[in-house]
Motif scaffolding. Structure first.
Motif, PDB file in Angstrom:
ATOM      1  N   ALA A  26      11.350   3.448  12.613  1.00  0.00           N
ATOM      2  CA  ALA A  26      10.427   3.692  11.494  1.00  0.00           C
ATOM      3  C   ALA A  26       8.980   3.674  11.980  1.00  0.00           C
ATOM      4  O   ALA A  26       8.168   4.504  11.563  1.00  0.00           O
ATOM      5  CB  ALA A  26      10.640   2.656  10.392  1.00  0.00           C
ATOM      6  N   ASP A  27       8.648   2.741  12.872  1.00  0.00           N
ATOM      7  CA  ASP A  27       7.296   2.674  13.437  1.00  0.00           C
ATOM      8  C   ASP A  27       6.977   3.949  14.205  1.00  0.00           C
ATOM      9  O   ASP A  27       5.902   4.516  14.073  1.00  0.00           O
ATOM     10  CB  ASP A  27       7.146   1.481  14.392  1.00  0.00           C
ATOM     11  N   PHE A  28       7.934   4.378  15.050  1.00  0.00           N
ATOM     12  CA  PHE A  28       7.710   5.570  15.863  1.00  0.00           C
ATOM     13  C   PHE A  28       7.540   6.799  14.976  1.00  0.00           C
ATOM     14  O   PHE A  28       6.634   7.601  15.184  1.00  0.00           O
ATOM     15  CB  PHE A  28       8.875   5.783  16.843  1.00  0.00           C
ATOM     16  N   GLU A  29       8.411   6.951  13.983  1.00  0.00           N
ATOM     17  CA  GLU A  29       8.335   8.116  13.090  1.00  0.00           C
ATOM     18  C   GLU A  29       7.036   8.137  12.301  1.00  0.00           C
ATOM     19  O   GLU A  29       6.486   9.206  12.034  1.00  0.00           O
ATOM     20  CB  GLU A  29       9.543   8.140  12.160  1.00  0.00           C
ATOM     21  N   ALA A  31       4.157   6.853  13.386  1.00  0.00           N
ATOM     22  CA  ALA A  31       3.073   7.134  14.334  1.00  0.00           C
ATOM     23  C   ALA A  31       3.117   8.563  14.863  1.00  0.00           C
ATOM     24  O   ALA A  31       2.082   9.166  15.129  1.00  0.00           O
ATOM     25  CB  ALA A  31       3.138   6.152  15.506  1.00  0.00           C
ATOM     26  N   TYR A  32       4.317   9.105  15.024  1.00  0.00           N
ATOM     27  CA  TYR A  32       4.497  10.440  15.616  1.00  0.00           C
ATOM     28  C   TYR A  32       5.470  11.262  14.768  1.00  0.00           C
ATOM     29  O   TYR A  32       6.600  11.519  15.183  1.00  0.00           O
ATOM     30  CB  TYR A  32       5.020  10.324  17.058  1.00  0.00           C
ATOM     31  N   PRO A  33       5.044  11.685  13.575  1.00  0.00           N
ATOM     32  CA  PRO A  33       5.952  12.407  12.681  1.00  0.00           C
ATOM     33  C   PRO A  33       6.504  13.680  13.320  1.00  0.00           C
ATOM     34  O   PRO A  33       5.784  14.437  13.959  1.00  0.00           O
ATOM     35  CB  PRO A  33       5.093  12.743  11.457  1.00  0.00           C
ATOM     36  N   PHE A  40       8.197  10.991  23.896  1.00  0.00           N
ATOM     37  CA  PHE A  40       7.010  10.173  24.114  1.00  0.00           C
ATOM     38  C   PHE A  40       6.459  10.371  25.526  1.00  0.00           C
ATOM     39  O   PHE A  40       5.253  10.418  25.725  1.00  0.00           O
ATOM     40  CB  PHE A  40       7.318   8.699  23.854  1.00  0.00           C
ATOM     41  N   ILE A  41       7.328  10.521  26.501  1.00  0.00           N
ATOM     42  CA  ILE A  41       6.869  10.734  27.877  1.00  0.00           C
ATOM     43  C   ILE A  41       6.090  12.034  27.986  1.00  0.00           C
ATOM     44  O   ILE A  41       5.134  12.138  28.757  1.00  0.00           O
ATOM     45  CB  ILE A  41       8.052  10.680  28.877  1.00  0.00           C
ATOM     46  N   ASP A  42       6.460  13.048  27.191  1.00  0.00           N
ATOM     47  CA  ASP A  42       5.709  14.306  27.181  1.00  0.00           C
ATOM     48  C   ASP A  42       4.315  14.089  26.595  1.00  0.00           C
ATOM     49  O   ASP A  42       3.345  14.693  27.060  1.00  0.00           O
ATOM     50  CB  ASP A  42       6.466  15.374  26.396  1.00  0.00           C
ATOM     51  N   LEU A  43       4.228  13.251  25.564  1.00  0.00           N
ATOM     52  CA  LEU A  43       2.913  12.925  24.992  1.00  0.00           C
ATOM     53  C   LEU A  43       2.022  12.286  26.048  1.00  0.00           C
ATOM     54  O   LEU A  43       0.859  12.654  26.196  1.00  0.00           O
ATOM     55  CB  LEU A  43       3.065  11.960  23.811  1.00  0.00           C
ATOM     56  N   LEU A  44       2.581  11.326  26.789  1.00  0.00           N
ATOM     57  CA  LEU A  44       1.790  10.658  27.825  1.00  0.00           C
ATOM     58  C   LEU A  44       1.423  11.615  28.949  1.00  0.00           C
ATOM     59  O   LEU A  44       0.316  11.554  29.477  1.00  0.00           O
ATOM     60  CB  LEU A  44       2.560   9.474  28.399  1.00  0.00           C
ATOM     61  N   ALA A  45       2.347  12.495  29.316  1.00  0.00           N
ATOM     62  CA  ALA A  45       2.063  13.450  30.389  1.00  0.00           C
ATOM     63  C   ALA A  45       0.890  14.350  30.014  1.00  0.00           C
ATOM     64  O   ALA A  45       0.068  14.697  30.860  1.00  0.00           O
ATOM     65  CB  ALA A  45       3.298  14.295  30.685  1.00  0.00           C
ATOM     66  N   LEU A  46       0.802  14.719  28.747  1.00  0.00           N
ATOM     67  CA  LEU A  46      -0.274  15.604  28.296  1.00  0.00           C
ATOM     68  C   LEU A  46      -1.575  14.857  28.029  1.00  0.00           C
ATOM     69  O   LEU A  46      -2.643  15.260  28.486  1.00  0.00           O
ATOM     70  CB  LEU A  46       0.153  16.368  27.043  1.00  0.00           C
ATOM     71  N   SER A  47      -1.493  13.766  27.274  1.00  0.00           N
ATOM     72  CA  SER A  47      -2.717  13.066  26.860  1.00  0.00           C
ATOM     73  C   SER A  47      -3.194  12.047  27.883  1.00  0.00           C
ATOM     74  O   SER A  47      -4.368  11.686  27.896  1.00  0.00           O
ATOM     75  CB  SER A  47      -2.507  12.379  25.515  1.00  0.00           C
ATOM     76  N   ILE A  60      -6.840  17.605  26.658  1.00  0.00           N
ATOM     77  CA  ILE A  60      -5.722  17.353  25.734  1.00  0.00           C
ATOM     78  C   ILE A  60      -5.678  15.856  25.515  1.00  0.00           C
ATOM     79  O   ILE A  60      -5.518  15.080  26.458  1.00  0.00           O
ATOM     80  CB  ILE A  60      -4.380  17.862  26.291  1.00  0.00           C
ATOM     81  N   GLY A  61      -5.840  15.469  24.268  1.00  0.00           N
ATOM     82  CA  GLY A  61      -5.874  14.045  23.945  1.00  0.00           C
ATOM     83  C   GLY A  61      -4.763  13.643  22.999  1.00  0.00           C
ATOM     84  O   GLY A  61      -3.784  14.364  22.815  1.00  0.00           O
ATOM     85  N   VAL A  62      -4.949  12.490  22.384  1.00  0.00           N
ATOM     86  CA  VAL A  62      -3.913  11.909  21.537  1.00  0.00           C
ATOM     87  C   VAL A  62      -3.688  12.693  20.241  1.00  0.00           C
ATOM     88  O   VAL A  62      -2.657  12.523  19.599  1.00  0.00           O
ATOM     89  CB  VAL A  62      -4.207  10.429  21.219  1.00  0.00           C
ATOM     90  N   LYS A  63      -4.617  13.542  19.856  1.00  0.00           N
ATOM     91  CA  LYS A  63      -4.423  14.367  18.657  1.00  0.00           C
ATOM     92  C   LYS A  63      -3.726  15.680  18.983  1.00  0.00           C
ATOM     93  O   LYS A  63      -2.899  16.166  18.226  1.00  0.00           O
ATOM     94  CB  LYS A  63      -5.762  14.651  17.978  1.00  0.00           C
ATOM     95  N   THR A  64      -4.079  16.271  20.114  1.00  0.00           N
ATOM     96  CA  THR A  64      -3.539  17.579  20.485  1.00  0.00           C
ATOM     97  C   THR A  64      -2.146  17.476  21.095  1.00  0.00           C
ATOM     98  O   THR A  64      -1.293  18.329  20.838  1.00  0.00           O
ATOM     99  CB  THR A  64      -4.483  18.272  21.482  1.00  0.00           C
ATOM    100  N   ALA A  65      -1.903  16.450  21.886  1.00  0.00           N
ATOM    101  CA  ALA A  65      -0.616  16.311  22.583  1.00  0.00           C
ATOM    102  C   ALA A  65       0.585  16.325  21.622  1.00  0.00           C
ATOM    103  O   ALA A  65       1.547  17.057  21.875  1.00  0.00           O
ATOM    104  CB  ALA A  65      -0.614  15.061  23.449  1.00  0.00           C
ATOM    105  N   PRO A  66       0.571  15.570  20.521  1.00  0.00           N
ATOM    106  CA  PRO A  66       1.726  15.624  19.621  1.00  0.00           C
ATOM    107  C   PRO A  66       1.960  17.017  19.024  1.00  0.00           C
ATOM    108  O   PRO A  66       3.108  17.441  18.863  1.00  0.00           O
ATOM    109  CB  PRO A  66       1.386  14.618  18.517  1.00  0.00           C
TER     110      PRO A  66
END
Length: 95
Positions: A26-29, A31-33, A40-47, A60-66
């Motif tokens: 629920a926390d993950f969903e 935070a990252y709908p 998540f590893i793809d988010l970190l790889a990008l941001s 590419i930051g925390v808004k664009t990566a997702p």
């Protein structure tokens, strides 16, 4: 945070005296709908993540990566789409 976690029934493990948050689904969903935890590893790889010395991709930051991961499914698929020319990459961005 510990008291709040206890009230909500969430675990708060101690690692060498510090506390960190254990994400539930629920926390993950929240935070990252629309994304799955495996992405998540793809988010970190990008941001990137300076605390873990992960450089990420310039501009590419925390808004664009997702949004990128949601659109392509993974960082690798996004890179491949750019390489194929399937994505309009702005001038000045390395391909």
């Amino acid at each position: 945070l510990r008291k709040e976690a206890e009230e909500e029934g969430r675990p708060q493990p101690n690692i060498l005296g510090s506390t960190f948050h254990v994400y539930t689904m629920a926390d993950f969903e929240a935070a990252y709908p629309g994304l799955k935890p495996r992405q998540f590893i793809d988010l970190l790889a990008l941001s990137g993540d300076s605390s873990d010395n992960v450089p990420g991709v310039r501009n590419i930051g925390v808004k664009t990566a997702p949004a990128i991961v949601a659109a392509f499914g993974s960082a690798e698929e996004a890179v491949e789409a750019c390489a194929r020319g399937d994505v309009n990459v702005p001038d000045g961005v390395p391909k």
